[in-house]
Design a protein around this motif. Structure first.
Motif, PDB file in Angstrom:
ATOM      1  N   GLN A 193       0.941  -1.206  -0.160  1.00 15.63           N
ATOM      2  CA  GLN A 193      -0.041   0.126  -0.051  1.00 15.63           C
ATOM      3  C   GLN A 193       0.839   1.027   0.009  1.00 15.63           C
ATOM      4  OE1 GLN A 193      -2.330  -0.743   3.547  1.00 15.63           O
ATOM      5  NE2 GLN A 193      -4.329  -1.519   2.585  1.00 15.63           N
ATOM      6  N   THR A 194       1.942   1.303   0.882  1.00 18.66           N
ATOM      7  CA  THR A 194       2.892   2.493   0.715  1.00 18.66           C
ATOM      8  C   THR A 194       3.278   2.433  -0.602  1.00 18.66           C
ATOM      9  OG1 THR A 194       3.300   1.806   3.017  1.00 18.66           O
ATOM     10  CG2 THR A 194       4.864   3.316   1.827  1.00 18.66           C
ATOM     11  N   ALA A 195       3.726   1.583  -1.292  1.00 26.86           N
ATOM     12  CA  ALA A 195       4.372   1.585  -2.741  1.00 26.86           C
ATOM     13  C   ALA A 195       3.626   2.268  -3.523  1.00 26.86           C
ATOM     14  CB  ALA A 195       4.855   0.223  -2.934  1.00 26.86           C
ATOM     15  N   VAL A 196       2.279   1.587  -3.771  1.00 29.82           N
ATOM     16  CA  VAL A 196       1.328   2.118  -4.548  1.00 29.82           C
ATOM     17  C   VAL A 196       0.677   3.547  -4.387  1.00 29.82           C
ATOM     18  CG1 VAL A 196      -1.126   1.545  -5.427  1.00 29.82           C
ATOM     19  CG2 VAL A 196       0.666  -0.289  -5.182  1.00 29.82           C
ATOM     20  N   ASN A 197       0.723   3.858  -3.330  1.00 32.59           N
ATOM     21  CA  ASN A 197       0.011   5.051  -2.742  1.00 32.59           C
ATOM     22  C   ASN A 197       0.977   6.298  -2.537  1.00 32.59           C
ATOM     23  OD1 ASN A 197      -3.025   4.547  -2.808  1.00 32.59           O
ATOM     24  ND2 ASN A 197      -1.952   3.013  -1.129  1.00 32.59           N
ATOM     25  N   ALA A 198       2.163   6.024  -2.316  1.00 32.24           N
ATOM     26  CA  ALA A 198       3.013   6.893  -1.755  1.00 32.24           C
ATOM     27  C   ALA A 198       4.242   7.016  -2.680  1.00 32.24           C
ATOM     28  CB  ALA A 198       3.512   6.917  -0.338  1.00 32.24           C
ATOM     29  N   VAL A 199       4.848   6.012  -2.966  1.00 27.61           N
ATOM     30  CA  VAL A 199       6.183   5.911  -3.622  1.00 27.61           C
ATOM     31  C   VAL A 199       6.085   5.910  -5.275  1.00 27.61           C
ATOM     32  CG1 VAL A 199       8.326   4.848  -4.143  1.00 27.61           C
ATOM     33  CG2 VAL A 199       7.287   4.784  -1.706  1.00 27.61           C
ATOM     34  N   LEU A 200       5.055   5.090  -5.849  1.00 27.38           N
ATOM     35  CA  LEU A 200       5.135   5.050  -7.369  1.00 27.38           C
ATOM     36  C   LEU A 200       4.585   6.440  -7.916  1.00 27.38           C
ATOM     37  CD1 LEU A 200       4.050   1.323  -7.829  1.00 27.38           C
ATOM     38  CD2 LEU A 200       6.363   2.365  -8.066  1.00 27.38           C
ATOM     39  N   PRO A 201       3.434   6.944  -7.419  1.00 30.98           N
ATOM     40  CA  PRO A 201       2.907   8.137  -7.950  1.00 30.98           C
ATOM     41  C   PRO A 201       4.011   9.220  -7.774  1.00 30.98           C
ATOM     42  CG  PRO A 201       1.380   7.227  -6.373  1.00 30.98           C
ATOM     43  CD  PRO A 201       2.865   6.358  -6.237  1.00 30.98           C
ATOM     44  N   ALA A 202       4.835   9.526  -6.862  1.00 34.50           N
ATOM     45  CA  ALA A 202       5.856  10.358  -6.875  1.00 34.50           C
ATOM     46  C   ALA A 202       6.951  10.280  -7.761  1.00 34.50           C
ATOM     47  CB  ALA A 202       6.458  10.382  -5.299  1.00 34.50           C
ATOM     48  N   VAL A 203       7.213   8.868  -8.185  1.00 33.56           N
ATOM     49  CA  VAL A 203       8.523   8.785  -8.988  1.00 33.56           C
ATOM     50  C   VAL A 203       7.989   8.157 -10.527  1.00 33.56           C
ATOM     51  CG1 VAL A 203       8.515   6.256  -8.694  1.00 33.56           C
ATOM     52  CG2 VAL A 203      10.759   7.726  -8.848  1.00 33.56           C
ATOM     53  N   LEU A 204       6.594   8.354 -10.547  1.00 34.78           N
ATOM     54  CA  LEU A 204       6.087   8.020 -11.925  1.00 34.78           C
ATOM     55  C   LEU A 204       6.860   8.615 -13.154  1.00 34.78           C
ATOM     56  CD1 LEU A 204       4.276   5.872 -13.516  1.00 34.78           C
ATOM     57  CD2 LEU A 204       2.717   7.374 -13.231  1.00 34.78           C
ATOM     58  N   PRO A 205       6.862   9.925 -13.230  1.00 39.10           N
ATOM     59  CA  PRO A 205       7.528  10.456 -14.535  1.00 39.10           C
ATOM     60  C   PRO A 205       8.847  10.274 -14.671  1.00 39.10           C
ATOM     61  CG  PRO A 205       6.118  12.189 -13.052  1.00 39.10           C
ATOM     62  CD  PRO A 205       6.340  10.883 -12.138  1.00 39.10           C
ATOM     63  N   GLN A 206       9.623  10.311 -13.609  1.00 37.94           N
ATOM     64  CA  GLN A 206      11.029   9.820 -13.606  1.00 37.94           C
ATOM     65  C   GLN A 206      11.320   8.262 -14.255  1.00 37.94           C
ATOM     66  OE1 GLN A 206      13.270  10.256 -10.040  1.00 37.94           O
ATOM     67  NE2 GLN A 206      15.206   9.642 -10.915  1.00 37.94           N
ATOM     68  N   MET A 207      10.257   7.396 -13.796  1.00 33.61           N
ATOM     69  CA  MET A 207      10.409   6.015 -14.285  1.00 33.61           C
ATOM     70  C   MET A 207      10.008   6.048 -15.708  1.00 33.61           C
ATOM     71  SD  MET A 207       8.334   3.826 -10.991  1.00 33.61           S
ATOM     72  CE  MET A 207       8.362   2.516 -11.915  1.00 33.61           C
ATOM     73  N   VAL A 208       9.102   6.827 -16.115  1.00 35.64           N
ATOM     74  CA  VAL A 208       8.622   6.931 -17.654  1.00 35.64           C
ATOM     75  C   VAL A 208       9.865   7.453 -18.328  1.00 35.64           C
ATOM     76  CG1 VAL A 208       7.291   7.757 -19.384  1.00 35.64           C
ATOM     77  CG2 VAL A 208       6.289   6.809 -17.101  1.00 35.64           C
ATOM     78  N   GLY A 209      10.567   8.420 -17.791  1.00 31.55           N
ATOM     79  CA  GLY A 209      11.778   8.863 -18.611  1.00 31.55           C
ATOM     80  C   GLY A 209      12.840   8.023 -18.683  1.00 31.55           C
ATOM     81  N   LEU A 210      12.979   7.108 -17.469  1.00 27.72           N
ATOM     82  CA  LEU A 210      14.134   5.933 -17.801  1.00 27.72           C
ATOM     83  C   LEU A 210      13.674   4.958 -18.695  1.00 27.72           C
ATOM     84  CD1 LEU A 210      14.984   6.039 -13.783  1.00 27.72           C
ATOM     85  CD2 LEU A 210      16.454   6.664 -15.751  1.00 27.72           C
ATOM     86  N   LEU A 211      12.131   4.598 -18.857  1.00 27.47           N
ATOM     87  CA  LEU A 211      11.848   3.602 -19.756  1.00 27.47           C
ATOM     88  C   LEU A 211      12.263   4.158 -20.911  1.00 27.47           C
ATOM     89  CD1 LEU A 211      10.319   1.025 -20.152  1.00 27.47           C
ATOM     90  CD2 LEU A 211       8.180   2.345 -19.935  1.00 27.47           C
ATOM     91  N   LEU A 212      11.804   5.271 -21.355  1.00 25.06           N
ATOM     92  CA  LEU A 212      12.001   5.813 -22.767  1.00 25.06           C
ATOM     93  C   LEU A 212      13.505   5.761 -23.152  1.00 25.06           C
ATOM     94  CD1 LEU A 212       9.356   8.896 -22.705  1.00 25.06           C
ATOM     95  CD2 LEU A 212       9.481   6.528 -24.188  1.00 25.06           C
ATOM     96  N   TYR A 213      14.503   6.133 -22.198  1.00 22.76           N
ATOM     97  CA  TYR A 213      15.822   6.063 -22.297  1.00 22.76           C
ATOM     98  C   TYR A 213      16.088   4.765 -22.504  1.00 22.76           C
ATOM     99  CZ  TYR A 213      20.680   5.693 -21.129  1.00 22.76           C
ATOM    100  OH  TYR A 213      22.069   5.488 -21.172  1.00 22.76           O
ATOM    101  N   ARG A 214      15.668   3.705 -21.770  1.00 23.86           N
ATOM    102  CA  ARG A 214      16.058   2.311 -22.144  1.00 23.86           C
ATOM    103  C   ARG A 214      15.593   1.684 -23.232  1.00 23.86           C
ATOM    104  NH1 ARG A 214      20.236   0.119 -20.657  1.00 23.86           N
ATOM    105  NH2 ARG A 214      19.287  -1.856 -21.399  1.00 23.86           N
ATOM    106  N   PHE A 215      14.322   2.345 -23.897  1.00 25.04           N
ATOM    107  CA  PHE A 215      14.001   1.768 -25.357  1.00 25.04           C
ATOM    108  C   PHE A 215      14.668   2.470 -26.098  1.00 25.04           C
ATOM    109  CE2 PHE A 215      11.510   3.191 -29.010  1.00 25.04           C
ATOM    110  CZ  PHE A 215      11.304   1.944 -29.444  1.00 25.04           C
ATOM    111  N   ASP A 216      15.377   3.391 -26.180  1.00 23.03           N
ATOM    112  CA  ASP A 216      16.162   3.932 -27.055  1.00 23.03           C
ATOM    113  C   ASP A 216      17.513   3.307 -27.037  1.00 23.03           C
ATOM    114  OD1 ASP A 216      17.819   5.602 -28.621  1.00 23.03           O
ATOM    115  OD2 ASP A 216      17.995   7.308 -27.214  1.00 23.03           O
ATOM    116  N   VAL A 217      18.047   2.758 -25.708  1.00 20.43           N
ATOM    117  CA  VAL A 217      19.250   2.016 -25.729  1.00 20.43           C
ATOM    118  C   VAL A 217      19.017   0.570 -26.438  1.00 20.43           C
ATOM    119  CG1 VAL A 217      20.938   0.868 -23.898  1.00 20.43           C
ATOM    120  CG2 VAL A 217      20.305   3.289 -23.902  1.00 20.43           C
ATOM    121  N   ASN A 218      17.978  -0.178 -25.988  1.00 19.86           N
ATOM    122  CA  ASN A 218      17.677  -1.312 -26.565  1.00 19.86           C
ATOM    123  C   ASN A 218      17.406  -1.600 -28.010  1.00 19.86           C
ATOM    124  OD1 ASN A 218      17.471  -2.558 -23.863  1.00 19.86           O
ATOM    125  ND2 ASN A 218      15.555  -2.308 -23.772  1.00 19.86           N
TER     126      ASN A 218
END
Length: 259
Positions: free
Chosen positions: A176-201
């Motif tokens: 519950q802590t991960a879903v409601n506090a951590v992941l929403p706060a870090v979601l934009p950064q995670m998406v940016g890292l995902l796009l970077y990894r797609f570029d690398v892949n």
């Protein structure tokens, strides 16, 4: 007024510099680095270039088809690794996993997946499922899970501890802590890292083709083996165009997310 005196370098600085110079000398000798050999090989390079130009545009259609397959490999290798990277990333972050054993095990799995190069994974899966793009997708899924899980875990650990501590005090579970506090706060950064990894892949999938994992890298390898360097140049031109387009698209999306 007397000019300020400069502090003399410490003995430790001299030792570090001497060690660096010594390591570079050993590396020079160990790799057989020789600019003279490069200069002496100009005839071979000139012969290679003469056979490479003009490019053979007759294979452009096959090259474009293989480039699309390469994009598919990079895309599936990225997206199929998301659930595994997310799960291991949550377990490998101290912000979401207070249990030290779970944390260490998840970190160890990510380290193993990250330390094995995607090319090695491709060779393994080629022997398991045969030549073709499927082996490349599997190789990227395994390697990218390790890399992206590590990046996401570190991003989670950098979030503000206030909201998650408030939820824990209120009796929320780790999930519950991960879903409601951590992941929403870090979601934009995670998406940016995902796009970077797609570029690398996408770039990595080009190399995987050289070991039989399909895509345009496979055509480049075939052209080299057949000494059809004019076809190889055509494939490389297509590779450059694809990589530039993917890089520009990824950068555009990341800019949009940042605004």
């Amino acid at each position: 007024m007397n000019p300020p005196t400069r502090k003399a370098p410490s003995p430790v600085a001299f030792i570090v510099i001497a060690a660096l110079v010594g390591v570079h000398v050993l590396a020079w000798q160990g790799t057989g680095f020789s600019p003279g050999a490069l200069v002496e090989g100009w005839r071979g390079m000139a012969d290679f270039l003469s056979q490479s130009f003009p490019p053979d545009l007759g294979v452009l259609g096959d090259s474009l088809d293989a480039a699309v397959v390469t994009l598919y490999i990079g895309l599936l290798g990225t997206t199929f690794s998301i659930p595994f990277a997310l799960l291991l990333g949550v377990l490998a972050s101290r912000a979401t996993t207070p249990n030290s054993w779970t944390y260490q095990i998840a970190r160890s799995i990510l380290s193993v997946l990250r330390s094995v190069p995607d090319v090695v994974f491709a060779l393994i899966f080629v022997t398991a499922v045969g030549l073709g793009p499927f082996a490349g997708v599997l190789a990227l899924v395994f390697h990218n899970t390790g890399v992206m899980g590590k990046l996401w875990a570190e991003a989670m650990e950098e979030t503000d501890p206030g909201p998650r501590e408030a939820l824990r005090v209120a009796g929320a579970s780790g999930a519950q802590t991960a879903v409601n506090a951590v992941l929403p706060a870090v979601l934009p950064q995670m998406v940016g890292l995902l796009l970077y990894r797609f570029d690398v892949n996408v770039r990595s999938s080009l190399v995987l083709g050289l070991v039989g994992a399909g895509g345009i890298g496979f055509l480049i390898n075939q052209s080299i083996k057949l000494f059809r360097f004019d076809q190889m140049v055509t494939h490389i031109i297509v590779v450059v165009v694809v990589v530039v387009l993917v890089d520009q698209l990824s950068a555009y999306v990341r800019r949009r997310l940042a605004t």
